[in-house]
Write an enzyme that holds these catalytic residues in place. Sequence first.
Site, PDB file in Angstrom:
ATOM      1  N   THR A  11       0.921  -1.225  -0.024  1.00 40.77           N
ATOM      2  CA  THR A  11      -0.018  -0.027  -0.100  1.00 40.77           C
ATOM      3  C   THR A  11       0.718   1.289   0.066  1.00 40.77           C
ATOM      4  O   THR A  11       0.264   2.253  -0.129  1.00 40.77           O
ATOM      5  CB  THR A  11      -1.043  -0.130   1.216  1.00 40.77           C
ATOM      6  OG1 THR A  11      -0.091  -0.136   2.451  1.00 40.77           O
ATOM      7  CG2 THR A  11      -2.021  -1.270   1.094  1.00 40.77           C
ATOM      8  N   VAL A  14       6.546   2.929  -2.652  1.00 41.22           N
ATOM      9  CA  VAL A  14       7.122   1.994  -3.304  1.00 41.22           C
ATOM     10  C   VAL A  14       6.254   0.759  -3.872  1.00 41.22           C
ATOM     11  O   VAL A  14       6.511   0.241  -5.043  1.00 41.22           O
ATOM     12  CB  VAL A  14       8.321   1.542  -2.590  1.00 41.22           C
ATOM     13  CG1 VAL A  14       9.142   0.520  -3.587  1.00 41.22           C
ATOM     14  CG2 VAL A  14       9.217   2.750  -2.419  1.00 41.22           C
ATOM     15  N   ARG A  38      -3.939  -3.601   9.782  1.00 39.30           N
ATOM     16  CA  ARG A  38      -4.880  -2.576   9.612  1.00 39.30           C
ATOM     17  C   ARG A  38      -5.408  -2.540   8.410  1.00 39.30           C
ATOM     18  O   ARG A  38      -6.552  -2.042   8.148  1.00 39.30           O
ATOM     19  CB  ARG A  38      -4.294  -1.164  10.218  1.00 39.30           C
ATOM     20  CG  ARG A  38      -3.236  -0.472   9.411  1.00 39.30           C
ATOM     21  CD  ARG A  38      -3.146   0.481   9.980  1.00 39.30           C
ATOM     22  NE  ARG A  38      -2.083   1.804   9.078  1.00 39.30           N
ATOM     23  CZ  ARG A  38      -0.693   1.421   9.355  1.00 39.30           C
ATOM     24  NH1 ARG A  38      -0.359   0.614  10.443  1.00 39.30           N
ATOM     25  NH2 ARG A  38      -0.112   2.205   8.680  1.00 39.30           N
ATOM     26  N   CYS A 151      18.265   4.327  -3.391  1.00 40.15           N
ATOM     27  CA  CYS A 151      18.264   4.762  -4.629  1.00 40.15           C
ATOM     28  C   CYS A 151      19.440   5.667  -5.030  1.00 40.15           C
ATOM     29  O   CYS A 151      19.709   5.660  -6.272  1.00 40.15           O
ATOM     30  CB  CYS A 151      16.761   5.701  -4.365  1.00 40.15           C
ATOM     31  SG  CYS A 151      16.768   6.825  -2.869  1.00 40.15           S
ATOM     32  N   GLY A 182      11.663  10.588  -1.887  1.00 36.85           N
ATOM     33  CA  GLY A 182      12.579   9.385  -1.229  1.00 36.85           C
ATOM     34  C   GLY A 182      12.441   9.227   0.362  1.00 36.85           C
ATOM     35  O   GLY A 182      12.782   8.372   0.837  1.00 36.85           O
ATOM     36  N   LYS A 207      25.324   4.926   3.794  1.00 35.27           N
ATOM     37  CA  LYS A 207      24.679   4.056   3.120  1.00 35.27           C
ATOM     38  C   LYS A 207      25.380   4.053   1.631  1.00 35.27           C
ATOM     39  O   LYS A 207      25.805   3.143   1.118  1.00 35.27           O
ATOM     40  CB  LYS A 207      23.222   4.063   2.747  1.00 35.27           C
ATOM     41  CG  LYS A 207      22.296   3.808   4.040  1.00 35.27           C
ATOM     42  CD  LYS A 207      20.917   4.142   3.426  1.00 35.27           C
ATOM     43  CE  LYS A 207      19.751   3.795   4.769  1.00 35.27           C
ATOM     44  NZ  LYS A 207      18.577   3.968   4.453  1.00 35.27           N
ATOM     45  N   HIS A 244      16.156  12.127  -8.301  1.00 35.37           N
ATOM     46  CA  HIS A 244      17.349  12.311  -7.508  1.00 35.37           C
ATOM     47  C   HIS A 244      18.610  12.705  -8.436  1.00 35.37           C
ATOM     48  O   HIS A 244      18.830  12.128  -9.402  1.00 35.37           O
ATOM     49  CB  HIS A 244      17.954  11.368  -6.724  1.00 35.37           C
ATOM     50  CG  HIS A 244      17.127  10.835  -5.489  1.00 35.37           C
ATOM     51  ND1 HIS A 244      15.952  11.627  -4.929  1.00 35.37           N
ATOM     52  CD2 HIS A 244      17.244   9.874  -4.894  1.00 35.37           C
ATOM     53  CE1 HIS A 244      15.475  11.222  -4.092  1.00 35.37           C
ATOM     54  NE2 HIS A 244      16.290   9.710  -3.783  1.00 35.37           N
ATOM     55  N   ASN A 327      13.842   8.150  -8.753  1.00 43.37           N
ATOM     56  CA  ASN A 327      14.116   7.505  -7.454  1.00 43.37           C
ATOM     57  C   ASN A 327      13.425   6.385  -7.074  1.00 43.37           C
ATOM     58  O   ASN A 327      13.595   5.273  -6.406  1.00 43.37           O
ATOM     59  CB  ASN A 327      14.290   8.434  -6.201  1.00 43.37           C
ATOM     60  CG  ASN A 327      13.238   9.235  -6.158  1.00 43.37           C
ATOM     61  OD1 ASN A 327      12.940  10.441  -6.968  1.00 43.37           O
ATOM     62  ND2 ASN A 327      12.687   9.297  -4.793  1.00 43.37           N
TER      63      ASN A 327
END
Length: 348
Positions: A11, A14, A38, A151, A182, A207, A244, A327
């Site tokens: 949902t 992404v 939920r 990304c 992002g 990262k 990006h 991204n």
Amino acid sequence: MKINVGILGATGNVGQRFIQMLENHPMFELTALGASHRSAGKTYEDACYWYQTEAIPEDIAKKTVVPTEASHPEFENVDIVFSALPANLAQTIEPEFAKAGKLVFSNASAMRMEADVPLIITEVNHEHFKILETQRDNRGYDGGIVTNPNCSTICSSITLKPIMDKFGLDLVNITTMQAISGAGYDGVPSMAILDNMIPYIGGEEEKMQTENLKILGSVENGQFKDGNFKIGVSCNRVPVIDGHTESIFVKTTEEVEIEEIKKAMDEFDPLKDFNLPSYAKPIVLRSENDRPQPRLDRNTGNGMSIVVGRVREDPIFTTKYTALEHNTIRGAAGASVLNAELYVKKYL
């Protein structure tokens, strides 16, 4: 016959991109939509707020959402799951699916730097898929977990790969200007980003530094060996919805002319003969002084190409250039789908 696939975290933003990319896919049949408790039991259109400009596919809108549980009957006949889960949930849920014999292609950050988990950009290091054998031996999985990187890492690694292969890398410095998507729909308050730029994205610089080294490194005797170059990164959030942008400075090991670097990027097309449904030319060069731009260029190659411009000499490094990616497509859902396509065609 198509392979049955499911989505974990269906949902979210992404997850919605996964749905778009899997609609009418020639290799994959989307049969299971997993989300939080939920949302479970509701139809997809009632369970989610749809963020995309295109409408929800009709067959998906009426499909019932189920819990993200490997034991749920909806996932029984699924062979591949695409994960758009938050990292804290992915840490426990993804291994359960791998134990249950599913191949998990994950966009989450939770497992990326594990010593037996491949961190794949299809065009750059698909040979790292072989670490799955070590992972299965170590963890007793019948399936496995394959991750794609952050990304921004995808954008930089794809453009660095042809330079590294032909001329070597010594030093890399990157400054990013990252879109608000992002951070997720609720990630950046409007009054924080409008008329503003935020020079910090938690964990992003670390990262990009560690992931680029892992991806542009090698696998030796069942272990990862980092790439042999130094990299520094500075990350910024800017008021752009999608796309990006990165300003990348590279010092090569060998002396090289700028036109040779342009040629290496332009000719980089390693998977052109595999006929992968989501594949587009990895790097598209622009010659204009003011390109790439997010609004004009982010959908190049259906959002799967990295657009590069302003490739020029630098007085301190060898070269500098500007790179742009979509991204949430190339940098997220599209990366996972492309990984799965190549794995099925070449390694399954």
